[in-house]
Design a protein around this motif. Structure first.
Motif, PDB file in Angstrom:
ATOM      1  N   LEU A 315       0.819  -0.938   0.074  1.00 38.18           N
ATOM      2  CA  LEU A 315       0.023  -0.212  -0.126  1.00 38.18           C
ATOM      3  C   LEU A 315       0.852   1.095  -0.130  1.00 38.18           C
ATOM      4  O   LEU A 315       0.680   2.239  -0.630  1.00 38.18           O
ATOM      5  CB  LEU A 315      -0.948   0.065   1.305  1.00 38.18           C
ATOM      6  N   ARG A 316       2.016   1.237   0.752  1.00 42.26           N
ATOM      7  CA  ARG A 316       2.891   2.528   0.749  1.00 42.26           C
ATOM      8  C   ARG A 316       3.484   2.605  -0.593  1.00 42.26           C
ATOM      9  O   ARG A 316       3.437   3.767  -1.124  1.00 42.26           O
ATOM     10  CB  ARG A 316       4.069   2.123   1.730  1.00 42.26           C
ATOM     11  N   GLU A 317       3.911   1.376  -1.214  1.00 47.54           N
ATOM     12  CA  GLU A 317       4.197   1.870  -2.859  1.00 47.54           C
ATOM     13  C   GLU A 317       3.118   2.369  -3.755  1.00 47.54           C
ATOM     14  O   GLU A 317       3.484   3.176  -4.443  1.00 47.54           O
ATOM     15  CB  GLU A 317       4.569   0.526  -3.418  1.00 47.54           C
ATOM     16  N   VAL A 318       1.939   1.903  -3.505  1.00 47.40           N
ATOM     17  CA  VAL A 318       0.867   2.530  -4.204  1.00 47.40           C
ATOM     18  C   VAL A 318       0.608   3.948  -3.792  1.00 47.40           C
ATOM     19  O   VAL A 318       0.209   4.895  -4.768  1.00 47.40           O
ATOM     20  CB  VAL A 318      -0.541   1.749  -4.204  1.00 47.40           C
ATOM     21  N   LEU A 319       0.534   4.142  -2.319  1.00 44.74           N
ATOM     22  CA  LEU A 319       0.717   5.764  -2.166  1.00 44.74           C
ATOM     23  C   LEU A 319       1.624   6.544  -2.620  1.00 44.74           C
ATOM     24  O   LEU A 319       1.324   7.704  -2.862  1.00 44.74           O
ATOM     25  CB  LEU A 319       0.329   5.768  -0.638  1.00 44.74           C
ATOM     26  N   VAL A 320       2.671   5.913  -2.967  1.00 44.50           N
ATOM     27  CA  VAL A 320       3.676   6.829  -3.448  1.00 44.50           C
ATOM     28  C   VAL A 320       3.332   7.292  -4.883  1.00 44.50           C
ATOM     29  O   VAL A 320       3.810   8.536  -5.203  1.00 44.50           O
ATOM     30  CB  VAL A 320       4.973   6.019  -3.350  1.00 44.50           C
ATOM     31  N   LEU A 321       3.034   6.196  -5.446  1.00 48.05           N
ATOM     32  CA  LEU A 321       2.449   6.263  -7.102  1.00 48.05           C
ATOM     33  C   LEU A 321       1.237   7.326  -7.225  1.00 48.05           C
ATOM     34  O   LEU A 321       1.527   8.240  -7.875  1.00 48.05           O
ATOM     35  CB  LEU A 321       1.771   4.947  -7.675  1.00 48.05           C
ATOM     36  N   ALA A 322       0.252   7.228  -6.220  1.00 47.01           N
ATOM     37  CA  ALA A 322      -0.795   8.536  -6.019  1.00 47.01           C
ATOM     38  C   ALA A 322      -0.070   9.931  -5.775  1.00 47.01           C
ATOM     39  O   ALA A 322      -0.459  10.833  -6.215  1.00 47.01           O
ATOM     40  CB  ALA A 322      -1.537   7.957  -4.911  1.00 47.01           C
ATOM     41  N   GLU A 323       0.863   9.986  -4.966  1.00 49.62           N
ATOM     42  CA  GLU A 323       1.510  11.211  -4.583  1.00 49.62           C
ATOM     43  C   GLU A 323       2.190  11.744  -5.827  1.00 49.62           C
ATOM     44  O   GLU A 323       2.127  12.826  -5.934  1.00 49.62           O
ATOM     45  CB  GLU A 323       2.577  10.793  -3.392  1.00 49.62           C
ATOM     46  N   LYS A 324       2.988  11.172  -6.545  1.00 47.61           N
ATOM     47  CA  LYS A 324       3.600  11.408  -7.648  1.00 47.61           C
ATOM     48  C   LYS A 324       2.573  11.879  -8.808  1.00 47.61           C
ATOM     49  O   LYS A 324       3.062  12.590  -9.644  1.00 47.61           O
ATOM     50  CB  LYS A 324       4.530  10.177  -8.339  1.00 47.61           C
ATOM     51  N   ALA A 325       1.372  11.164  -8.834  1.00 46.47           N
ATOM     52  CA  ALA A 325       0.278  11.528  -9.652  1.00 46.47           C
ATOM     53  C   ALA A 325      -0.661  12.861  -9.175  1.00 46.47           C
ATOM     54  O   ALA A 325      -1.280  13.209 -10.002  1.00 46.47           O
ATOM     55  CB  ALA A 325      -0.628  10.546 -10.032  1.00 46.47           C
ATOM     56  N   GLY A 326      -0.190  13.442  -8.171  1.00 51.54           N
ATOM     57  CA  GLY A 326      -0.812  14.562  -7.735  1.00 51.54           C
ATOM     58  C   GLY A 326      -2.144  14.221  -7.021  1.00 51.54           C
ATOM     59  O   GLY A 326      -3.151  15.394  -6.930  1.00 51.54           O
TER      60      GLY A 326
END
Length: 396
Positions: A315-326
């Protein structure tokens, strides 16, 4: 060589006097300025809690505020439980004294520590995770650093004595991460030999190599009245919604975990990772907010790296992707469908842990459990499924 870190803590410094900012902040120390409904220091604590390896935080406040801030932190944990152990201690005259007091409050088993200035509320979880990973890869100390854009000159009195090579210079930020033993030894030397430094890396550099990871331009330090504008910066946001669904069969070898919470006495799960059906549905919903595909694409069950993997780390990895996507998640609504086990006794704990993992307030997370009245494979007690709906705002 890879290093195993069993007990990682943070020392969160909020003991400054805020001389330059108190007038602009209405007489309030900058670490206590309210931002999005909570004190500034709490934003850093929330971000730290999203790091899977993080076990606890030592909050360091001015000695005169200690009694009041102990109550404040306890109250904040009651309404916004970060899922971390915590200590609250008094700071010292200098920054390095405050860090030393924080180190003294760490548990004996703490093997890694991050030191962070609460005046940097915009440090991202992805950058902090890179610091932890650098320690796991063998670093004794590691700091985030950004390139210097201005030409820097050394001066003597009123004249330039030297122009420094800009390509060799970096501006460092916090958090700064260290193996606990090396940071303790550095502070002991500093006390014994009278060192006076501006950051912890300056001490550790005298004992061991300190590495760098990329810092972030957004990781500014709130220092002057002009910096307060960063807390008011308008953004253009659009709403987006993601939906997730996942199923797991009973009869496997994985103990049941839902939303990161172990469910004692429940049927075991057949799965490649830890089989947390709720977090798997949640991850797919988050990915749906920005067209990120699904977890099968990012964590395929053909990859041995994800064998038995902790879904909270995925989930942390997915949240990083979301963060990068704004993408900023603002609400999550999740439902588990199963005939067994009975989940009502675990509902509150699951909801709290989901809120911690997503850095959301309790009113932003809704968790439900239901049955299908003995119909279908869940009704026949052959498995479990979950659905998730995530609402988010995306910067454009």
């Amino acid at each position: 060589m890879k290093r195993r870190l069993d007990e990682t803590w943070a020392v969160l410094l909020a003991a400054g006097s805020s001389t330059r900012l108190r007038d602009a902040g209405g007489g309030v120390r900058k670490q206590y300025i309210e931002y999005k409904g909570v004190p500034l220091f709490w934003h850093s604590a929330r971000t730290l809690s999203r790091i899977a390896a993080m076990k606890g935080v030592v909050f360091v406040f001015p000695e005169a505020d200690l009694k009041h801030m102990r109550r404040t932190v306890k109250d904040l944990f009651k309404t916004d439980d970060l899922g971390l152990r915590f200590e609250v201690v008094a700071g010292g005259e200098r920054r390095q004294d405050s860090v030393r007091h924080g180190l003294e409050a760490l548990p004996r088993e703490c093997d890694a520590v991050l030191v962070h200035d609460s005046a940097r509320p915009f440090a991202s979880a992805s950058m902090i995770q890179s610091l932890v990973e650098a320690l796991e890869d063998g670093a004794q100390g590691v700091v985030p650093a950004i390139e210097v854009s201005d030409t820097i000159k050394r001066v003597d009195g009123g004249a330039v004595s030297e122009t420094l090579v800009r390509s060799e210079l970096r501006a460092v930020q916090t958090p700064q991460a260290f193996v606990t033993d090396i940071l303790r030894r550095a502070h002991e030397r500093a006390e014994a030999e009278g060192w006076d430094v501006t950051d912890d890396a300056s001490m550790v550099e005298r004992l061991a190599e300190v590495r760098i990871v990329p810092g972030e331009a957004a990781n500014i330090k709130i220092t002057t009245p002009g910096d307060l504008e960063a807390l008011k910066q308008p953004r253009t946001l659009v709403p987006c919604t993601g939906w997730g669904y996942d199923v797991h069969r009973y009869g496997g070898e994985r103990p049941m975990v839902l939303g990161g919470v172990p469910i004692a006495g429940a049927p075991q799960i057949k799965a490649h990772s830890d089989g947390d059906v709720l977090l798997h549905a949640l991850m797919d919903a988050i990915l749906g907010c920005f067209g990120g595909g699904d977890i099968g694409r990012h964590f395929p069950d053909t990859d041995p790296r994800w064998d038995g993997a902790d879904s909270s780390i995925l989930l942390r990895e997915v949240l990083v992707l979301a963060e990068k996507a704004g993408v900023r998640i603002v609400h999550a609504d999740l439902t588990v469908i199963a005939q067994v086990p009975r989940l009502a006794p675990h509902a509150d704990q699951i909801a709290r842990n989901l809120g911690r993992l997503l850095a959301l307030d309790p009113h932003q997370v809704n968790f439900k459990a239901t049955t299908e009245e003995k119909l279908g494979f869940t009704g026949e007690k052959k498995g479990i499924k979950a659905v998730a709906c995530v609402t988010a705002l995306r910067e454009i």
